[in-house]
Design a protein around this motif. Structure first.
Motif, PDB file in Angstrom:
ATOM      1  N   ILE B 285     -13.529   6.061   4.597  1.00  0.00           N
ATOM      2  CA  ILE B 285     -12.752   6.316   3.381  1.00  0.00           C
ATOM      3  C   ILE B 285     -11.446   7.024   3.738  1.00  0.00           C
ATOM      4  O   ILE B 285     -10.365   6.648   3.279  1.00  0.00           O
ATOM      5  N   PHE B 286     -11.556   8.026   4.625  1.00  0.00           N
ATOM      6  CA  PHE B 286     -10.383   8.770   5.062  1.00  0.00           C
ATOM      7  C   PHE B 286      -9.366   7.828   5.721  1.00  0.00           C
ATOM      8  O   PHE B 286      -8.171   7.866   5.438  1.00  0.00           O
ATOM      9  N   MET B 287      -9.897   6.931   6.585  1.00  0.00           N
ATOM     10  CA  MET B 287      -9.023   5.994   7.295  1.00  0.00           C
ATOM     11  C   MET B 287      -8.323   5.061   6.316  1.00  0.00           C
ATOM     12  O   MET B 287      -7.129   4.805   6.430  1.00  0.00           O
ATOM     13  N   LEU B 288      -9.099   4.570   5.333  1.00  0.00           N
ATOM     14  CA  LEU B 288      -8.541   3.628   4.364  1.00  0.00           C
ATOM     15  C   LEU B 288      -7.429   4.293   3.555  1.00  0.00           C
ATOM     16  O   LEU B 288      -6.334   3.752   3.408  1.00  0.00           O
ATOM     17  N   ILE B 289      -7.719   5.516   3.077  1.00  0.00           N
ATOM     18  CA  ILE B 289      -6.725   6.216   2.247  1.00  0.00           C
ATOM     19  C   ILE B 289      -5.475   6.506   3.073  1.00  0.00           C
ATOM     20  O   ILE B 289      -4.353   6.212   2.663  1.00  0.00           O
ATOM     21  N   CYS B 290      -5.681   7.066   4.278  1.00  0.00           N
ATOM     22  CA  CYS B 290      -4.519   7.467   5.079  1.00  0.00           C
ATOM     23  C   CYS B 290      -3.709   6.269   5.540  1.00  0.00           C
ATOM     24  O   CYS B 290      -2.479   6.300   5.484  1.00  0.00           O
ATOM     25  N   SER B 291      -4.381   5.187   5.997  1.00  0.00           N
ATOM     26  CA  SER B 291      -3.556   4.092   6.514  1.00  0.00           C
ATOM     27  C   SER B 291      -2.839   3.373   5.374  1.00  0.00           C
ATOM     28  O   SER B 291      -1.704   2.934   5.549  1.00  0.00           O
ATOM     29  N   THR B 292      -3.475   3.284   4.188  1.00  0.00           N
ATOM     30  CA  THR B 292      -2.757   2.701   3.052  1.00  0.00           C
ATOM     31  C   THR B 292      -1.574   3.585   2.684  1.00  0.00           C
ATOM     32  O   THR B 292      -0.466   3.098   2.452  1.00  0.00           O
ATOM     33  N   TYR B 296       2.263   2.460   2.837  1.00  0.00           N
ATOM     34  CA  TYR B 296       3.067   2.482   1.630  1.00  0.00           C
ATOM     35  C   TYR B 296       4.284   3.362   1.822  1.00  0.00           C
ATOM     36  O   TYR B 296       5.412   2.964   1.566  1.00  0.00           O
ATOM     37  N   GLY B 297       4.052   4.577   2.338  1.00  0.00           N
ATOM     38  CA  GLY B 297       5.141   5.516   2.511  1.00  0.00           C
ATOM     39  C   GLY B 297       6.184   5.010   3.501  1.00  0.00           C
ATOM     40  O   GLY B 297       7.388   5.115   3.271  1.00  0.00           O
ATOM     41  N   LEU B 298       5.710   4.417   4.614  1.00  0.00           N
ATOM     42  CA  LEU B 298       6.646   4.014   5.671  1.00  0.00           C
ATOM     43  C   LEU B 298       7.359   2.710   5.336  1.00  0.00           C
ATOM     44  O   LEU B 298       8.503   2.505   5.728  1.00  0.00           O
ATOM     45  N   ARG B 299       6.679   1.810   4.615  1.00  0.00           N
ATOM     46  CA  ARG B 299       7.315   0.550   4.232  1.00  0.00           C
ATOM     47  C   ARG B 299       8.547   0.800   3.388  1.00  0.00           C
ATOM     48  O   ARG B 299       9.523   0.071   3.436  1.00  0.00           O
ATOM     49  N   ARG B 300       8.482   1.885   2.564  1.00  0.00           N
ATOM     50  CA  ARG B 300       9.590   2.146   1.646  1.00  0.00           C
ATOM     51  C   ARG B 300      10.869   2.491   2.372  1.00  0.00           C
ATOM     52  O   ARG B 300      11.967   2.310   1.844  1.00  0.00           O
ATOM     53  N   ARG B 301      10.727   3.039   3.597  1.00  0.00           N
ATOM     54  CA  ARG B 301      11.954   3.407   4.293  1.00  0.00           C
ATOM     55  C   ARG B 301      12.435   2.316   5.235  1.00  0.00           C
ATOM     56  O   ARG B 301      13.422   2.465   5.922  1.00  0.00           O
ATOM     57  N   GLU B 302      11.705   1.179   5.247  1.00  0.00           N
ATOM     58  CA  GLU B 302      12.130   0.102   6.136  1.00  0.00           C
ATOM     59  C   GLU B 302      13.408  -0.558   5.615  1.00  0.00           C
ATOM     60  O   GLU B 302      13.590  -0.712   4.422  1.00  0.00           O
ATOM     61  N   VAL B 303      14.271  -0.950   6.546  1.00  0.00           N
ATOM     62  CA  VAL B 303      15.488  -1.667   6.145  1.00  0.00           C
ATOM     63  C   VAL B 303      15.521  -3.017   6.847  1.00  0.00           C
ATOM     64  O   VAL B 303      14.881  -3.217   7.878  1.00  0.00           O
ATOM     65  N   GLU B 304      16.221  -3.923   6.266  1.00  0.00           N
ATOM     66  CA  GLU B 304      16.330  -5.257   6.859  1.00  0.00           C
ATOM     67  C   GLU B 304      17.655  -5.378   7.590  1.00  0.00           C
ATOM     68  O   GLU B 304      18.651  -4.787   7.193  1.00  0.00           O
TER      69      GLU B 304
END
Lengths: 276, 305
Positions: B285-292, B296-304
């Motif tokens: 559960i911990f792994m699922l929550i943290c990796s999601t 989510y958090g890191l995808r938002r800062r991705e740039v193309e």
């Protein structure tokens, strides 16, 4: 400017050489240690052996039962990786028309298997295999490995099959080939590079896996190499030369395959890592 | 053609998934569901007496010092390796990406540890760090740095850092190849444009290249998290199932193993199968929550590009 460029290149090679040494020196020491006798370890810890003790390999083969665990590792890895890859290819072919809702669901179902941590299923698996009477046989490892290899296989192969031109299978159908014949004779051959990635990815972890056989390979004669070496350490933890000879034997096949096909290894493993 | 035959034909392809589905369901999905069921009973792994205890196992884990200590070690290992991956790993990837001569040779060498088993890696480093046969301590004293010698893996302070070094050594190749494939997606023109605008090497890297590496940053961070929340082999080989010395290297993986199968210093009365499964469920559960969350958090800062 020219001088600056030369310095830059020099520094770059220096850095990369230093990093390479950090990788190679420890590995080289294990190979050296595998030829040392026990007194040698203490007399000259980081020098070359006084006398090269080939005997270590002979006793590893016999006394550390490397002959048995090596055979087990080969049987388990070869069976599991080929069955798993074949089944993954079958699944991917079945799911290649992903627009159907059921196919889309099954694809997600298989791929989400990547998220299941082995620590969580290992204990129920132990109970299940005991009920099936498979504990104590090599199938106790082969069956779970086949299942655990599927998610990555499906993840890599399904998009590849989806990009194959539909004409390819239609041509076979017109010639009157059955769906299975189309899969075996038309799809599988063109899928070869993808299959190679899956075989490498799953083969490497199956060969190296320690935790699963530690729990599931109950009988000494069903152990694979990593567990066999560990259990030997428990019993004879002073026979260092012999232990390092076993480590070298266990590692050599993967390293040789890697050196021969390093490009495919890096490509295959990265594909799995980035997608996973 | 009857309706049934047409039906079969239409779904003809899906039959191909059947053999795989059987293996997948029996050996992966069913054990997974069983894990949830076994985590709410009190069972020692033998016989079929099992008493429903609800969430007691979870409550016990979440109030136990050992659990938090193990989880803390996992987090320390993860963070330390994350730093190594994103600094040394990225730096080496940039050096390789400049395509120096022998690039292929360097890359083959630097990626090599990834394909070695963690058991082999553990032994490689036992040979270096062991107070018994280790080559590091005699080497240090021979070059006059004997005061730096430590019983590395048996030392309360140095055991965990030693485990981290070994794990990092094995995993660094991932960072290098993931960053290398990220670097190949950075268009040359962008860096050249920045150069024309007068940006120096560091500015070009920090303001142009690094933001474009954010997808690689994301996947490497998540992979490192998943790998290190599950860390087991290296600890088991280097410091044993009880995380010696004095539990200073105990991680969640060794805790689950010890609770289910015992170890030296753990009597069979201490073996609690369903408690071990409950901890494994918590890890999941911990792994699922943290990796999601990380994704989510890191995808938002991705740039193309």
């Amino acid at each position: 400017m020219k001088l600056r460029r030369a310095v830059e290149v020099g520094v770059r090679h220096f850095v990369l050489c230093a990093a390479s040494l950090v990788v190679l020196v420890p590995i080289a020491y294990v190979v050296i240690a595998s030829f040392k006798t026990i007194p040698d370890f203490f007399a000259n810890p980081y020098g070359l052996p006084e006398e090269w003790a080939w005997q270590n390999y002979v006793s590893a083969w016999r006394d550390a039962r490397i002959s048995i665990t090596l055979t087990n590792s080969i049987i388990v890895t070869a069976t599991a990786v080929s069955v798993s890859t074949f089944l993954a290819a079958l699944i991917s072919y079945g799911l290649s028309r992903r627009e159907r809702p059921l196919a889309m669901f099954l694809y997600t179902f298989f791929v989400s298997g990547l998220l299941i941590p082995v620590q969580m299923i290992i204990l129920p698996l132990f109970v299940l295999l005991r009920q099936f009477g498979l504990l104590g046989t090599l199938f106790a490892l082969i069956c779970p490995y086949i299942a655990m290899g599927l998610p990555l296989g499906v993840l890599i192969l399904t998009p590849l099959i989806a990009t194959l031109p539909r004409d390819l299978s239609d041509a076979g159908r017109i010639d009157g080939a059955s769906e299975l014949q189309i899969f075996l004779h038309i799809i599988l051959p063109v899928l070869r590079p993808g299959l190679a990635s899956v075989v490498i990815l799953n083969g490497v972890w199956m060969w190296n896996e320690f935790f699963i056989p530690l729990v599931l390979a109950l009988k000494a004669d069903t152990q694979t190499l990593p567990v066999g070496i560990m259990s030997f350490v428990g019993t004879y933890n002073t026979e260092w030369g012999l232990i390092f000879a076993s480590v070298v034997i266990a590692t050599a096949p993967v390293v040789i395959a890697y050196i021969l096909m390093s490009r495919q290894f890096v490509a295959g493993l990265t594909a799995g890592a980035v997608k996973g | 053609m009857t309706a049934l035959q047409r039906r079969l034909r239409q779904y003809g392809h899906l039959w191909f998934t059947l053999p795989g589905l059987v293996f997948f369901s029996v050996f992966l999905v069913y054990p997974m569901l069983t894990a949830f069921r076994l985590s709410v009973v009190d069972w020692n792994g033998l016989g079929n007496e099992s008493r429903f205890v609800g969430l007691d196992n979870f409550r016990e884990a979440l109030t136990s010092v050992t659990f938090y200590r193990a989880a803390w070690h996992n987090i320390v290992i993860f963070l330390a390796i994350l730093v190594v991956q994103h600094t040394i790993g990225l730096f080496l990837a940039v050096q390789l990406n400049a395509r120096p001569r022998f690039m292929e040779v360097y890359r083959t060498i630097l990626f090599l540890p990834v394909i070695l088993s963690l058991v082999a890696t553990g032994f490689i480093w036992t040979l270096i760090l062991s107070p018994n046969i280790g080559i590091l301590n005699p080497f240090l004293s021979d070059i006059g740095l004997g005061f730096l010698a430590q019983p590395w893996l048996n030392d309360i302070t140095w055991a965990l850092p030693s485990v981290i070094v070994v794990q990092a050594w094995n995993h660094l190749g991932w960072a290098i190849v993931i960053y290398m494939s990220g670097l190949q997606n950075v268009p040359r023109e962008l860096r050249e444009a920045a150069q024309i605008d007068g940006a120096n090497g560091w500015q070009r890297f920090w303001n142009v290249t690094f933001p474009l590496l954010s997808p690689a940053f994301t996947s490497l961070t998540v992979i490192t998290f998943i790998q290190n929340i599950r860390v087991f082999d290296v600890v088991y080989v280097l410091t044993g199932p009880i995380g010696s010395p004095a539990g200073r290297t105990d991680v969640l993986g060794t805790l689950v193993y010890r609770m289910a199968f015992g170890a030296a210093g753990v009597t069979s009365a201490d073996i609690r199968f369903s408690y071990a499964i409950a901890i494994a469920v918590l890890i999941f559960i911990f792994m699922l929550i943290c990796s999601t969350g990380l994704l989510y958090g890191l995808r938002r800062r991705e740039v193309e590009a």
